[in-house]
Scaffold this motif. Structure first.
Motif, short mmCIF file in Angstrom:
data_model
loop_
_atom_site.label_atom_id
_atom_site.label_comp_id
_atom_site.label_asym_id
_atom_site.label_seq_id
_atom_site.Cartn_x
_atom_site.Cartn_y
_atom_site.Cartn_z
N ILE A 20 0.84 -1.20 0.00
CA ILE A 20 0.00 0.00 0.00
C ILE A 20 0.87 1.25 0.00
CG2 ILE A 20 -1.57 1.33 1.48
CD1 ILE A 20 -2.94 -1.36 2.15
N ALA A 21 1.95 1.21 0.78
CA ALA A 21 2.85 2.37 0.86
C ALA A 21 3.54 2.64 -0.48
CB ALA A 21 3.89 2.15 1.95
N ILE A 22 3.67 1.62 -1.30
CA ILE A 22 4.29 1.82 -2.62
C ILE A 22 3.29 2.36 -3.62
CG2 ILE A 22 5.31 0.63 -4.60
CD1 ILE A 22 6.58 -1.34 -2.56
N VAL A 23 2.09 1.79 -3.62
CA VAL A 23 1.12 2.11 -4.68
C VAL A 23 0.37 3.42 -4.40
CG1 VAL A 23 -0.96 1.35 -5.88
CG2 VAL A 23 0.84 -0.31 -5.32
N VAL A 24 -0.09 3.60 -3.16
CA VAL A 24 -0.99 4.72 -2.87
C VAL A 24 -0.42 6.11 -3.19
CG1 VAL A 24 -2.18 5.91 -0.97
CG2 VAL A 24 -2.46 3.45 -1.27
N PRO A 25 0.80 6.43 -2.75
CA PRO A 25 1.29 7.79 -3.02
C PRO A 25 1.37 8.10 -4.52
CG PRO A 25 2.67 6.72 -1.39
CD PRO A 25 1.76 5.66 -1.94
N ASP A 26 1.77 7.14 -5.34
CA ASP A 26 1.85 7.39 -6.78
C ASP A 26 0.47 7.44 -7.42
OD1 ASP A 26 4.54 7.56 -6.60
OD2 ASP A 26 4.98 5.58 -7.42
N ALA A 27 -0.44 6.59 -6.95
CA ALA A 27 -1.80 6.59 -7.51
C ALA A 27 -2.53 7.88 -7.13
CB ALA A 27 -2.57 5.36 -7.02
N LYS A 28 -2.17 8.45 -6.01
CA LYS A 28 -2.77 9.71 -5.57
C LYS A 28 -2.42 10.84 -6.53
CE LYS A 28 -1.67 12.68 -1.87
NZ LYS A 28 -1.07 12.84 -0.53
N LYS A 29 -1.21 10.74 -7.10
CA LYS A 29 -0.72 11.81 -7.98
C LYS A 29 -1.23 11.68 -9.41
CE LYS A 29 3.57 11.43 -6.14
NZ LYS A 29 4.99 11.17 -6.38
N SER A 30 -1.67 10.49 -9.81
CA SER A 30 -2.03 10.28 -11.21
C SER A 30 -3.35 9.52 -11.34
CB SER A 30 -0.90 9.51 -11.92
OG SER A 30 -1.39 8.86 -13.07
N ILE A 31 -4.33 10.19 -11.91
CA ILE A 31 -5.64 9.56 -12.09
C ILE A 31 -5.54 8.38 -13.06
CG2 ILE A 31 -6.33 11.19 -13.92
CD1 ILE A 31 -8.77 9.95 -11.29
N LYS A 32 -4.58 8.45 -13.99
CA LYS A 32 -4.38 7.34 -14.94
C LYS A 32 -3.93 6.09 -14.20
CE LYS A 32 -2.92 10.46 -18.62
NZ LYS A 32 -1.77 10.94 -19.40
N LEU A 33 -2.92 6.27 -13.35
CA LEU A 33 -2.41 5.14 -12.59
C LEU A 33 -3.50 4.59 -11.67
CD1 LEU A 33 -0.13 3.27 -11.78
CD2 LEU A 33 0.67 5.00 -10.18
N LEU A 34 -4.25 5.51 -11.06
CA LEU A 34 -5.32 5.10 -10.16
C LEU A 34 -6.33 4.21 -10.90
CD1 LEU A 34 -6.51 5.42 -7.31
CD2 LEU A 34 -7.77 7.41 -8.14
N THR A 35 -6.67 4.60 -12.13
CA THR A 35 -7.61 3.82 -12.94
C THR A 35 -7.07 2.43 -13.24
OG1 THR A 35 -8.18 5.92 -14.00
CG2 THR A 35 -9.03 3.92 -15.04
N VAL A 36 -5.81 2.39 -13.64
CA VAL A 36 -5.17 1.11 -13.98
C VAL A 36 -5.13 0.19 -12.76
CG1 VAL A 36 -3.00 0.05 -14.72
CG2 VAL A 36 -3.84 2.09 -15.87
N VAL A 37 -4.76 0.77 -11.61
CA VAL A 37 -4.70 0.00 -10.37
C VAL A 37 -6.08 -0.52 -9.98
CG1 VAL A 37 -4.37 0.27 -7.87
CG2 VAL A 37 -2.59 1.02 -9.44
N ALA A 38 -7.09 0.35 -10.12
CA ALA A 38 -8.46 -0.05 -9.78
C ALA A 38 -8.92 -1.20 -10.67
CB ALA A 38 -9.41 1.13 -9.93
N LEU A 39 -8.54 -1.16 -11.95
CA LEU A 39 -8.90 -2.24 -12.87
C LEU A 39 -8.27 -3.56 -12.43
CD1 LEU A 39 -10.20 -3.22 -15.52
CD2 LEU A 39 -8.09 -2.57 -16.69
N SER A 40 -7.01 -3.50 -12.06
CA SER A 40 -6.31 -4.71 -11.61
C SER A 40 -7.00 -5.30 -10.38
CB SER A 40 -4.85 -4.37 -11.30
OG SER A 40 -4.14 -5.52 -10.93
N ILE A 41 -7.36 -4.44 -9.44
CA ILE A 41 -8.04 -4.90 -8.23
C ILE A 41 -9.41 -5.47 -8.57
CG2 ILE A 41 -9.10 -4.11 -6.06
CD1 ILE A 41 -6.75 -2.16 -5.78
N GLY A 42 -10.12 -4.81 -9.49
CA GLY A 42 -11.45 -5.28 -9.91
C GLY A 42 -11.39 -6.69 -10.46
#
Lengths: 233, 106
Positions: free
Chosen positions: A167-189
């Motif tokens: 979480i400490a690796i993914v969250v700070p970067d996903a917070k900065k980029s909506i693109k990354l956040l979308t990609v991460v959300a897809l993977s989790i989905g």
């Protein structure tokens, strides 16, 4: 030396997390009929969680060599993608024999932490591997010899250490980029789908991770290509 | 298990795991310039970690409530920009404290 020390420090949380995970592996391996030193040798030579768990299951019966090879290949193929990914961040001196030697330590967590760096030198990667390797082998030794000595409530708490680190690796970067956040959300989905849809539940966790990660990353590369090579936007 | 069987199993296990890691690492020598592949490789670490964490982390403890609480605490600290060790430790503490509360007879 500075790089090595930096790596050493970065590896501390991984080492802590591994201690608890491999402790559980040690207990499990012995419960499946392996001797304590066999569990320790497996951890020392292999250094992988999902693969080792599958391996001790297979080892309970003789002559399942083909199954061993096939299961390791499918569970571990993700490492190939990580290796190629990290090779893009390796510094100019990190080539040849150094890659052959240090490639041994390409675990999910070491890879993930190394990926947070702009450039990865062989010294940094060596330092980074120390604590996780010690944690992994020591934990296995303790688990296989001592068994369930820690109170369950403490083991429980330690079990989330690795995930906290993720979480400490993914969250700070996903917070900065909506693109990354979308990609991460897809993977989790997709990952949730594999977990809860009965027909998909039979797929092994190593393969599931592979499918989720590759599908989501392909989606990201298609829809949100990264223009420059600084790695973050 | 007899000794010979163990060593053959071990050789297959560690040999295949090592080669699957080291061959691509040693072989990928050039910087990749293709934007699509670069982007794919950029996203891979994050998608791997995300898929490994959820939903597996929710079931890493004896009850979903303490796991979820620990992960939520970790998430908050990560959003505040805390480092890996801090987030890992507070996640564990979150689970521990929640378990204490849940299991207390009060």
């Amino acid at each position: 030396m500075k790089d090595f020390k930096k790596g050493l420090r970065l590896g501390v949380p991984i080492g802590l997390g591994y201690l608890s995970v491999s402790f559980a592996f040690g207990i499990l391996a012995v419960s499946k009929g392996l001797l304590w030193w066999q569990a320790v040798i497996i951890s020392m030579t292999t250094v992988t969680s999902a693969g080792q768990l599958a391996a001790v299951d297979i080892m309970t019966a003789p002559f399942r060599y083909a199954e061993m090879l096939l299961s390791q290949f499918t569970i571990n193929i993700r490492y190939s993608f990580m290796s190629v990914s990290l090779s893009q961040k390796a510094s100019a001196e990190f080539t040849g024999i150094k890659r052959w030697l240090l490639g041994f330590f390409m675990t999910d967590e070491i890879f993930a932490v190394a990926s947070t760096q702009k450039e990865v030198s062989s010294k940094l990667f060596s330092g980074l591997a120390v604590m996780p390797y010690l944690g992994w082998t020591t934990g296995t030794l303790l688990g296989s010899i001592l068994g369930n000595v820690l109170p369950q409530i403490v083991m429980n708490a330690l079990n989330v250490a690795i995930y906290g680190m993720f979480i400490a690796i993914v969250v700070p970067d996903a917070k900065k980029s909506i693109k990354l956040l979308t990609v991460v959300a897809l993977s989790i989905g997709i990952s949730f789908a594999f977990y809860y849809i009965p027909a998909l539940k039979a797929v092994s966790s190593g393969i599931t991770v592979c499918i989720c990660a590759i599908t989501a990353a392909l989606f990201g590369a298609l829809i949100f290509p990264i223009k420059e090579d600084n790695g973050d936007e | 298990m007899n000794d010979k069987g163990f060593w053959i199993y071990l050789l297959i296990l560690c040999g295949s795991t090592y080669l699957i890691r080291a061959i691509p690492f040693a072989a990928a020598r050039k910087k990749i310039t293709n934007t699509f592949i670069r982007s794919f490789l950029h996203y891979i670490p994050y998608t791997v970690l995300a898929a490994m964490t959820f939903p597996a982390a929710l079931y890493a403890t004896d009850n979903v409530i303490s796991a979820a609480a620990g992960l939520a605490v970790g998430m908050i600290f990560a959003l505040l920009g805390k480092g890996l060790t801090t987030v890992a430790v507070v996640s564990c503490l979150g689970v521990f404290i929640t378990d204490l509360i849940v299991s207390s007879p009060l």
